[in-house]
Structures are given as C-alpha cells and as structure tokens.
Design a protein around this motif. Structure first.
Motif, PDB file in Angstrom:
ATOM      1  N   ARG A 112       0.799  -2.556 -43.934  1.00 54.40           N
ATOM      2  CA  ARG A 112       0.129  -3.758 -43.424  1.00 54.40           C
ATOM      3  C   ARG A 112      -0.538  -4.436 -44.615  1.00 54.40           C
ATOM      4  O   ARG A 112      -1.354  -3.835 -45.306  1.00 54.40           O
ATOM      5  N   LEU A 113      -0.169  -5.682 -44.857  1.00 53.64           N
ATOM      6  CA  LEU A 113      -0.676  -6.428 -46.006  1.00 53.64           C
ATOM      7  C   LEU A 113      -1.396  -7.693 -45.564  1.00 53.64           C
ATOM      8  O   LEU A 113      -1.051  -8.273 -44.532  1.00 53.64           O
ATOM      9  N   VAL A 114      -2.338  -8.112 -46.361  1.00 53.62           N
ATOM     10  CA  VAL A 114      -2.990  -9.412 -46.171  1.00 53.62           C
ATOM     11  C   VAL A 114      -2.664 -10.244 -47.406  1.00 53.62           C
ATOM     12  O   VAL A 114      -2.892  -9.810 -48.535  1.00 53.62           O
ATOM     13  N   ILE A 128      11.107  -7.381 -45.952  1.00 51.43           N
ATOM     14  CA  ILE A 128      11.387  -5.946 -46.051  1.00 51.43           C
ATOM     15  C   ILE A 128      10.554  -5.188 -45.017  1.00 51.43           C
ATOM     16  O   ILE A 128      10.223  -4.021 -45.175  1.00 51.43           O
ATOM     17  N   ASP A 129      10.219  -5.904 -43.943  1.00 54.38           N
ATOM     18  CA  ASP A 129       9.587  -5.336 -42.755  1.00 54.38           C
ATOM     19  C   ASP A 129       8.144  -4.879 -42.939  1.00 54.38           C
ATOM     20  O   ASP A 129       7.660  -4.055 -42.177  1.00 54.38           O
ATOM     21  N   ALA A 130       7.451  -5.400 -43.930  1.00 55.32           N
ATOM     22  CA  ALA A 130       6.010  -5.148 -44.013  1.00 55.32           C
ATOM     23  C   ALA A 130       5.335  -6.030 -42.967  1.00 55.32           C
ATOM     24  O   ALA A 130       5.837  -7.113 -42.651  1.00 55.32           O
ATOM     25  N   GLU A 131       4.246  -5.559 -42.423  1.00 54.86           N
ATOM     26  CA  GLU A 131       3.459  -6.375 -41.500  1.00 54.86           C
ATOM     27  C   GLU A 131       2.499  -7.199 -42.361  1.00 54.86           C
ATOM     28  O   GLU A 131       1.638  -6.636 -43.035  1.00 54.86           O
ATOM     29  N   VAL A 132       2.669  -8.508 -42.358  1.00 51.11           N
ATOM     30  CA  VAL A 132       1.867  -9.359 -43.247  1.00 51.11           C
ATOM     31  C   VAL A 132       1.024 -10.329 -42.432  1.00 51.11           C
ATOM     32  O   VAL A 132       1.536 -11.023 -41.553  1.00 51.11           O
ATOM     33  N   THR A 133      -0.258 -10.357 -42.733  1.00 53.35           N
ATOM     34  CA  THR A 133      -1.173 -11.333 -42.162  1.00 53.35           C
ATOM     35  C   THR A 133      -1.509 -12.328 -43.261  1.00 53.35           C
ATOM     36  O   THR A 133      -1.885 -11.930 -44.363  1.00 53.35           O
TER      37      THR A 133
END
Length: 193
Positions: free
Chosen positions: A45-47, A73-78
């Motif tokens: 999970r990235l911001v 690449i399927d990271a969860e990004v906010t």
C-alpha cells in the motif's frame, strides 16, 4: 497503457521517451506481482504525493505517473494532494490545543501505508515549505503512547524530482533520515526549449 499514455502526454516532451521506457518495464514486472499474489503476500500500500501545490507542476505529474506505474503492478496506491488538506504552519502552541482535523487525515493515510512515492522540486536548494510542514506535523505523536515519526518509521520512500536546472536532492536526506525511512532517490533534469 491508456492511462500511462495520458499522463506521459502531459509531461514535457523531454521526459516522454524516458517515461515510455519505464512503462514498458512495468509490464514486465507484473509477473513478479502475480508471484506475490500466488504466494499469498499482500501487495504494498503506497501513498503518492508531490511537494508542489502549483497547478501545472511537473513534479505533481511525476507523482501521478509513478502512482499509475505502481498501480500497474498491482500495488494499492492512494494519491494524496496536500493542497486539498490545508495544514496550519507547524507550531507547538497549535499542537498543544489538539491536532487539526486535516493533519489527522493526512497522518492516517501515511500511517496505513507501507511506503511513499514523493515528487518534490527544490526551492532555493531546499525542499518545499509544504512538504516540510507536512513532515513536521505528521511526524509528531498524536496519541499518548505513539512514538515520534510512527507514520514514517521503517517504510520505503521513492523520492524523485524534476528541475529545469541543477538538482541535488541533497536537501532531502537529513530530514528524511530522521524519519527512519529507506530512501530511493531519483533525479530528473530538463532544460527549457
């Protein structure tokens, strides 16, 4: 590809070949993301945010581009736009009265993430006041048992910047090191045509 192409087209023309190369490599990394998924490892999970509030900021566009690449690449990004969360100038007198609501919102986003994608220009050889103020507020403990810089400690930060002139990013490591982040720094230069 469509979302990536849209963001790339908004960047100065000197960036496009480099960013298109990055785009091609992201699709190769999807296989690695699938391996994580099959192994039961949660995607990070990235911001993603910029230290610039300027509407046409190249650094804001770079942050958005990095977010799209990480999502590919399927990271969860906010995506966090600090200008949408106005923070008062950090002051212990204000802190003593209680943390402002926007500080708690931003700090909550940072605390729930595994890492950060930060694009920040240099202003007079230093990072922007907006980014410094965000770090100052979000590194402070808002609960009695919370350690300093809990929203940042042990996380990975990809820090990158763009500048029309000489860009050192030398201003970033000291305050970032205080946060106990693992830093990966990239520099992009361009000249006005």
């Amino acid at each position: 590809h469509e979302a990536s192409a849209l963001v790339v087209s908004e960047l100065p023309s000197h960036f496009r070949p480099m960013m298109m190369t990055v785009s091609k490599n992201v699709y190769k990394m999807r296989g690695l993301a699938r391996c994580f998924s099959m192994a039961g490892i949660r995607q990070p999970r990235l911001v993603a945010f910029s230290g610039s509030a300027r509407k046409s900021s190249v650094n804001q566009k770079l942050a958005l581009y990095a977010a799209k690449m990480a999502s590919a690449i399927d990271a969860e990004v906010t995506i966090l736009e600090p200008k949408n969360y106005p923070l008062p100038l950090y002051c212990q007198d204000v802190e003593a009265k209680g943390f402002p609501e926007n500080v708690l919102k931003v700090k909550g986003l940072l605390a729930q993430s595994d890492g950060f994608l930060i694009a920040c220009p240099e202003y007079n050889g230093s990072f922007t006041p907006m980014l410094k103020n965000l770090i100052d507020w979000c590194s402070r403990p808002s609960a009695e048992d919370e350690p300093m810089a809990a929203a940042f400690k042990g996380k990975v930060a990809g820090i990158f910047a763009s500048s029309p002139g000489f860009l050192k990013l030398s201003c970033l490591p000291p305050p970032i090191n205080q946060l106990q982040l693992v830093v990966i720094a990239l520099r992009f230069y361009y000249t006005s045509l």
